[in-house]
Scaffold this active site. Sequence first.
Site, PDB file in Angstrom:
ATOM      1  CG  ASP A   8      -0.312  -0.473   2.522  1.00 32.60           C
ATOM      2  OD1 ASP A   8       0.933  -0.477   2.618  1.00 32.60           O
ATOM      3  OD2 ASP A   8      -1.042  -0.821   3.442  1.00 32.60           O
ATOM      4  CG  ASN A  25      -9.068  -0.965  11.898  1.00 35.06           C
ATOM      5  OD1 ASN A  25      -8.142  -1.651  11.460  1.00 35.06           O
ATOM      6  ND2 ASN A  25      -9.511   0.095  11.254  1.00 35.06           N
ATOM      7  CG  HIS A  54      -6.071  -1.963   8.720  1.00 34.50           C
ATOM      8  ND1 HIS A  54      -6.094  -0.625   9.041  1.00 34.50           N
ATOM      9  CD2 HIS A  54      -4.769  -2.317   8.822  1.00 34.50           C
ATOM     10  CE1 HIS A  54      -4.878  -0.207   9.300  1.00 34.50           C
ATOM     11  NE2 HIS A  54      -4.044  -1.225   9.183  1.00 34.50           N
ATOM     12  CD  GLU A  82      -8.842   1.364   7.532  1.00 33.42           C
ATOM     13  OE1 GLU A  82      -8.865   0.464   8.390  1.00 33.42           O
ATOM     14  OE2 GLU A  82      -8.190   2.418   7.682  1.00 33.42           O
TER      15      GLU A  82
END
Length: 263
Positions: free
Chosen positions: A68, A137, A139, A144
């Site tokens: 990413d 979280n 991800h 996400e």
Amino acid sequence: MSAPRVVIFERAEAGRHVARRILERARTNRLRTLGVATGSSAEPVYVALAESSDARDALSGTTAYALDEYVGLAGADVNSYRSTLERQFVRPLGLPATALRVPDGAAPDPSAEAERYELELAGRGGADLQLLGIGSNGHIAFNEPGADLAGRTHVVDLTAQTRADNARFFADPAQVPIRAITQGVGTIMSADELILLAFGPEKADALHAALAGPVTSRVPASALQRHPSLTVLADADAARHLSESVLGMRDRRSRAPLSRPQR
Ligand code: GLP
């Protein structure tokens, strides 16, 4: 679907273990493409690789592909994932700059850049071995909660939690970009072999949800349960909510007391 192999190692030991796996694949010509993750979790792997005297030679036929990149940051920006991976991986190993491929966060059309990157990686047959961290979280890369579990490389809006988690790298939290280009979960799942690294108590809930919960887009990392070749290396803090059934294959040498799931 085979159960993920979960091994409990502290960070530096995990780094050496994964570095050995990378070099073993590279030396036997089974590492044309290495998927590299940016973030603190993969750092011990790069440190261990840099300490190996023949890593540079072994990786001479390998191209690294990043997961990413932030939208809006040029590669030369100190906080771009390109420059982070150059500092952590490319330069310490003495690799040529061309050995690392990263989406261009400064491309005028980020969606077109995402598509170009996906096609480039697919053209190389995908990643032979992909390193992954996990967000607090759940991800993976920048997929996400709510992400399409079959998605390919695309532009994503970052959640407030991810921006807060990553603010520590920026002089001012307001500088954390609001979007990123990320490999999709489907792109990641097309890698031949996956290695997920998780360290610290702040990853415990996410790791438990990813490995012991249902496969759901609410926890993008849960898709990894469906990968036929997933190895998870976690320290005792990150693994503290995993039950013995998930840890059935963990390394007995480094057995550490682990609590039962809290929920
Ligand atoms: C970041 C990256 C991920 C990384 C994860 C965990 O936001 N996009 O690729 O794996 O979050 O980061 P760290 O390893 O620093 O905890």
